[in-house]
Design a protein around this motif. Structure first.
Motif, PDB file in Angstrom:
ATOM      1  N   HIS A 112       0.873  -1.180   0.000  1.00 24.36           N
ATOM      2  CA  HIS A 112       0.000   0.000   0.000  1.00 24.36           C
ATOM      3  C   HIS A 112       0.903   1.220   0.000  1.00 24.36           C
ATOM      4  N   ASP A 116       5.711   4.452   5.290  1.00 28.96           N
ATOM      5  CA  ASP A 116       6.659   3.462   5.806  1.00 28.96           C
ATOM      6  C   ASP A 116       6.738   2.233   4.899  1.00 28.96           C
ATOM      7  N   HIS A 117       6.054   2.278   3.775  1.00 28.96           N
ATOM      8  CA  HIS A 117       6.123   1.190   2.786  1.00 28.96           C
ATOM      9  C   HIS A 117       6.602   1.681   1.425  1.00 28.96           C
ATOM     10  N   ASP A 218       0.799  -5.095   6.390  1.00 32.73           N
ATOM     11  CA  ASP A 218       0.142  -4.524   7.558  1.00 32.73           C
ATOM     12  C   ASP A 218      -1.114  -5.281   7.987  1.00 32.73           C
ATOM     13  N   HIS A 263       6.688  -5.228  10.577  1.00 33.42           N
ATOM     14  CA  HIS A 263       7.165  -4.235  11.547  1.00 33.42           C
ATOM     15  C   HIS A 263       7.653  -4.828  12.872  1.00 33.42           C
TER      16      HIS A 263
END
Ligand SMILES: [Zn+2]
Length: 295
Positions: A112, A116-117, A218, A263
Motif C-alpha cells: 500500500h 513506511d512502505h 500490515d 514491523h
C-alpha cells in the motif's frame, strides 16, 4: 552490515532485508488492545513509542529480484526523522551485503502507499534531488490504492497519503497499476486483502513441491498481531483485516508456511503453529544487530 538471512522456498531464495528500526505510537499500532497488555512485549518509551522494524523481503529466482515494500528510505525531514527515530534507511546496504546493486531489482511490489512502505522508492541525493532508488524496477501497486492516495478529499486519508507525490514523482514511467489479484510470475502471487487500506495487497511465494512464504504486510505487522482482535488503529476496516489474517495464518499453520512480519522489531519471519487453538511461533528468524538501534 551482516548478510541478510535467507529462506529457501523451492527454486526461490528470499532474503529478509530491513530498511531499519524506527518508532511509532504504541496505541496506534495496537488499536483497541490495552497498553497494559501490549507493553509486556513492546515496551513504550517516554513518548509512548514502541520499537518497530521495516521488513522488506527480496524474492529471487534466476534474474528476477522482487522487493516487497521499501520502508521509509532517507527522504524524511530532520523533524520527521526525530518523530519516527529513523535514519538513512538500510535497504541499499542490505542489497550490497548480498552482492547486489539497486539496478539489479527487477520488480517492486507495494502492499500500500503509506510512507513506511513506499518511502524507500526514492533516494535523496546529497544535492537534495530525489531519484528512483531502483532505477530498472517495475513498480506494482493496486490501481484503487493509487486512485485513493491521489484523489481522496477525506482529511484522514489525505494525511495518511501526504508523502506519496514526492515518492512517486521520480518513477511515473515505472508504475504499473494492478487490477485485483495478479500472478507476478509463476510461483509469485499478489493478492488483495483490503483491511488496512481499501486495496491493501500481500505477496505469496509457493514452490512446486510444497512450501510457501507470505508477506502479510500490515495485516499482521508484528508477532503480537497474530491475535485476532489486536489490529492497528490505522486499519480502515479492522474486521476485514481479521478475516484476512485468520485465513492466511490458518493456512500458514496448517501448511508450515513462512510468514514475514513487516514491523516486528525482533522476528523477521517465522513458521507458525497452532498450539491447542492458539497461534504460536515455531522456527523463526531473528532481527540481527538490534544494538545498532537507531539506524
Ligand atoms: Zn506499515
Amino acid at each position: 552490515m551482516d548478510v541478510p538471512a535467507k529462506i529457501k522456498v523451492g527454486e526461490f531464495e528470499i532474503a529478509l532485508l530491513s530498511d531499519g528500526l524506527w518508532r511509532n505510537d504504541g496505541g496506534c499500532m495496537f488499536g483497541v488492545a490495552p497498553r497494559e497488555l501490549w507493553q509486556r512485549e513492546h515496551p513504550a518509551d517516554d513518548r509512548n513509542r514502541i520499537r518497530l522494524n521495516l521488513t522488506c523481503p527480496l524474492i529471487m529466482r534466476g534474474g528476477a529480484a522482487v522487493v516487497v515494500d521499501t520502508g521509509i528510505g532517507n527522504r524524511l525531514s530532520s523533524v520527521e526523522r526525530k518523530i519516527f527515530d529513523h535514519g538513512e534507511g538500510w535497504l541499499p546496504d542490505g542489497l550490497k551485503a548480498l552482492g547486489m546493486e539497486p539496478g539489479d531489482v527487477t520488480h517492486v511490489v507495494l502492499s500500500h502507499l503509506h510512507f513506511d512502505h513506499c518511502g524507500g522508492l526514492v533516494r535523496r541525493r546529497p544535492s537534495g534531488v530525489l531519484e528512483a532508488a531502483f532505477p530498472r524496477a517495475r513498480v506494482m501497486v493496486q490501481r484503487g490504492e493509487l486512485e485513493i492516495a491521489r484523489g481522496t478529499r477525506n482529511e484522514r486519508l489525505r494525511a495518511a497519503y501526504r508523502h506519496i507525490e514526492e515518492c512517486l514523482a521520480p518513477l511515473e514511467n515505472a508504475l504499473e497499476p494492478l487490477d485485483g489479484d495478479t500472478e507476478l510470475m509463476s510461483g509469485v502471487d499478489i493478492r488483495v486483502t483490503g483491511g488496512h487500506t481499501h486495496d491493501h495487497q500481500i505477496v505469496a511465494v509457493r514452490a512446486d513441491g510444497g512450501g510457501c512464504f507470505v508477506h502479510l504486510a500490515d495485516i499482521v505487522p508484528t508477532r503480537s498481531h497474530m491475535k485476532g482482535p489486536w489490529n492497528q488503529a490505522y486499519d480502515l476496516d479492522a474486521l476485514r483485516t481479521m478475516e484476512a489474517k485468520a485465513d492466511y495464518l490458518g493456512r500458514a499453520a496448517a501448511g508450515g508456511w513462512w510468514v514475514s512480519f513487516a514491523h516486528d522489531d525482533r522476528v523477521l519471519a517465522a513458521q507458525v503453529r497452532n498450539d491447542r487453538g492458539r497461534l504460536v511461533l515455531d522456527e523463526s528468524i531473528a532481527m540481527p544487530a538490534l544494538e545498532r538501534g537507531r539506524g
